[in-house]
Design a protein around this motif. Structure first.
Motif: not given
Length: 247
Positions: A46-47, A57-62, A65-67
Motif C-alpha cells: 500500500m505504501a 488532486e486525484k485522491a477520490t480516484t486513488f 479505483k487505484k487501491v
C-alpha cells in the motif's frame, strides 16, 4: 486479555474479529496461505502504491479505483494486528451509538458491524467510495445476518439526519477534513454524537504517503472541531474521541 467490560454483542470480535479472515477468504476465493501472504505484505504494498500513484488532486480516484483489493488486505491486517485498540473503539461505539448511524468511510466494516449489533441502534448506513469495500461489507453483513439492519452507499445519501456518526481512520485521507466536519455538523441531529479519530502523520518512514500533514489544513480542522463539537470523556486509552454536537 480483556480487562474492561465488554458488551455481550461484541465478544465475537475478540474471538475472531467478526470472522474477518473467513470473510476475506470467501469474498476473494483465496486459500489460507495466499491470504496470510497478502496480509503480511499489505502495508508495504500500500505504501509503494501511495508513493507511486497518490495525488491529492486525484485522491477520490486513488481510493475508489487505484487501491482495488489491496485496501482489504491492508485494512484487514491493521484490524487483525491491533485487536485491543480496535476493540476499544468498538466499546466506544457501544457506549454512545444509538438510533440511525452513519459509518463514513467504513472500510472493511468492523465498526459498521459493531454498531449494527448494538440494541440501541436502529439502522446503520455504511458509506465508502471504494466499491470493492462496499461489496465486501455487504457480503459480511449477509454472512452475519445483519443485511436487514445495514444499508450501503458510495456517498452520504441526501436529506437524512443521523443520531450518531462514526468516522474512523478517514479524516487524514481527505484533502479538506475541516469541510467534512462541517458537513457532519449539518446532518447530525441536535442531540447527536460523533465518534472519530485522525492521524495527520505520514509515518516515521513515510509509510503513509496518503495521510494529510499540511499544517494550515490541520489548524483549520482543529478550530472547526473545537468550535462545533464538545468532547465527551471516555476511559479508553485510544485516539478515538466522542463528541456532542455544539449547536
Amino acid at each position: 486479555m480483556q480487562t474492561l467490560h465488554t458488551p455481550s454483542f461484541l465478544k465475537t470480535f475478540w474471538e475472531n474479529s467478526f470472522n474477518l479472515k473467513q470473510h476475506i477468504q470467501g469474498f476473494l476465493n483465496l486459500d489460507p496461505v495466499s491470504l496470510e501472504t497478502k496480509l503480511k505484505c499489505s502495508q508495504q504494498h500500500m505504501a509503494e502504491l501511495g508513493h507511486k500513484d497518490f495525488d491529492w488532486e486525484k485522491a477520490t480516484t486513488f481510493y475508489s479505483k487505484k487501491v482495488n483489493e489491496l485496501y482489504l488486505f491492508e485494512l484487514g491486517a491493521w484490524h487483525l494486528g491491533s485487536q485491543n485498540y480496535i476493540g476499544d473503539t468498538l466499546r466506544l461505539i457501544a457506549d454512545h451509538s444509538q438510533g440511525r448511524v452513519l459509518d463514513f468511510g467504513g472500510g472493511i466494516g468492523t465498526h459498521t458491524i459493531a454498531a449494527a449489533l448494538s440494541p440501541q441502534v436502529e439502522q446503520v448506513i455504511y458509506c465508502d467510495i471504494n466499491p470493492i469495500n462496499r461489496n465486501f461489507v455487504e457480503y459480511r453483513a449477509k454472512e452475519l445476518g445483519l443485511n436487514d439492519k445495514i444499508t450501503f452507499y458510495l456517498e452520504i445519501p441526501p436529506n437524512i439526519n443521523f443520531d450518531t456518526i462514526l468516522c474512523f481512520d478517514v479524516l487524514e485521507h481527505l484533502p479538506d477534513p475541516n469541510h467534512q466536519l462541517l458537513q457532519f455538523h449539518k446532518i447530525l441531529k441536535d442531540e447527536g454524537k460523533i465518534i472519530l479519530n485522525w492521524c495527520f502523520f505520514k509515518g516515521f518512514n513515510q509509510e503513509h504517503p496518503f495521510h494529510l500533514d499540511d499544517a494550515e489544513m490541520i489548524n483549520k480542522f482543529f478550530k472547526t472541531l473545537q468550535t462545533n463539537y464538545l468532547e465527551i470523556f471516555h476511559p479508553y486509552q485510544i485516539t478515538g474521541r466522542s463528541y456532542h454536537k455544539w449547536s
